[in-house]
Design an enzyme around this catalytic site. Sequence first.
Site, mmCIF file in Angstrom:
data_model
loop_
_atom_site.group_PDB
_atom_site.id
_atom_site.type_symbol
_atom_site.label_atom_id
_atom_site.label_comp_id
_atom_site.label_asym_id
_atom_site.label_seq_id
_atom_site.Cartn_x
_atom_site.Cartn_y
_atom_site.Cartn_z
ATOM 1 N N GLY A 20 -5.102 88.149 105.941
ATOM 2 C CA GLY A 20 -5.729 88.568 104.990
ATOM 3 C C GLY A 20 -6.909 88.065 105.670
ATOM 4 O O GLY A 20 -8.316 88.856 105.373
ATOM 5 N N ASP A 21 -7.581 86.662 106.273
ATOM 6 C CA ASP A 21 -8.844 86.735 106.963
ATOM 7 C C ASP A 21 -9.487 87.612 108.225
ATOM 8 O O ASP A 21 -9.949 88.031 107.588
ATOM 9 C CB ASP A 21 -9.066 85.820 106.976
ATOM 10 C CG ASP A 21 -7.940 84.456 105.834
ATOM 11 O OD1 ASP A 21 -7.941 83.856 105.663
ATOM 12 O OD2 ASP A 21 -7.812 83.373 107.023
ATOM 13 N N ALA A 22 -8.133 87.507 108.344
ATOM 14 C CA ALA A 22 -7.988 88.692 110.298
ATOM 15 C C ALA A 22 -8.986 90.136 108.909
ATOM 16 O O ALA A 22 -10.261 90.042 109.438
ATOM 17 C CB ALA A 22 -7.461 89.133 110.435
#
Length: 338
Positions: free
Chosen positions: A292-294
């Site tokens: 999700g961060d990526a």
Amino acid sequence: MVSEGILLGMGNPLLDISSPVDEEFLKKYEIQLNNAIIADEKHLPMYDELAAKPTVEYIAGGATQNTIRVAQWMLQTPGATSYMGSIGKDKYGEEMKKNAQAYGVNAHYYEVDVPTGTCAVCVTGGERSLVANLAAANHYKPEHLTRPENWALVEKAKYIYIAGFFLTVSPESIMLVAEHAAKNNKVFSMNLSATFICEFYTKAQNDALKCCDYIFGNETEAKKYAEVHKWETENVEEIALKLAALLKESGRKTAVITQGADPVIVAHDGKVTKYPVILLPQEKIVDTNGAGDAFVGGFLSQLVQEKSMEECVRAGCYAANVIIQRSGCTYPEKPDFN
């Protein structure tokens, strides 16, 4: 070319202590798959237990820092991104500083006399569970942000991103930066980040949402937000539209919700658009930690270049796809996104 310091992130820098674990381990520490929680007393022995595993890896993490690192990697322009958060004056803190430098991120850490925060990343069958021991990360103060050399990063940035986890640490810092962004017509974005944020930090989250141009999240977080606010729907498209409507009046009012292997939902201007993701066979998925961060990092790398929504989502999906085929939030030397 993007300008130096165009993208700023603020958050909780944590050193990820990552290892595959079995069901027994999850049961022992009462951890649910695909969840993110803050450690309490019963979780503390877990860090040493993970560290003793032959499969353990240490990776500079924390949600916002992951996103900024990925955006930096996608942009390939040294110093295009900067980051602030709080670390300890210890070996993990030194590791964090070395890491940021190696990745080309201009990190201004607030260094305190508390151990650097860690995050246990428990990987089971490719799925991840996160247990964060914030420690030093919990001690960030607006007084660091407002020092001239640090506020200069805020002044320089045209895009600012903060994960929802930072709401538990320094809502005052978030609001200082959000108000600056609103006054100076800059793009401010946040992430729902975890169900516990939606549930227990409601007021701080809602205050911040009113300042956002973009809100990111996944379908579980979006449904939890809807449940907490008694919207009486589990339809993610409807929820995305309602989330977008809550955002900054003068802003871009866009909600971006990921759904794992299902299409990404983008709500803007009363309309929903769905974008397919790159599907991978299960055996290629190593670890969903940082996916999700990526996604947000990839998305922001194109947003700061004023690319179309389609390109932003495509870059987000590309970055997430690279990350889930590797252990932790790591990537090859150069992206091959084109």
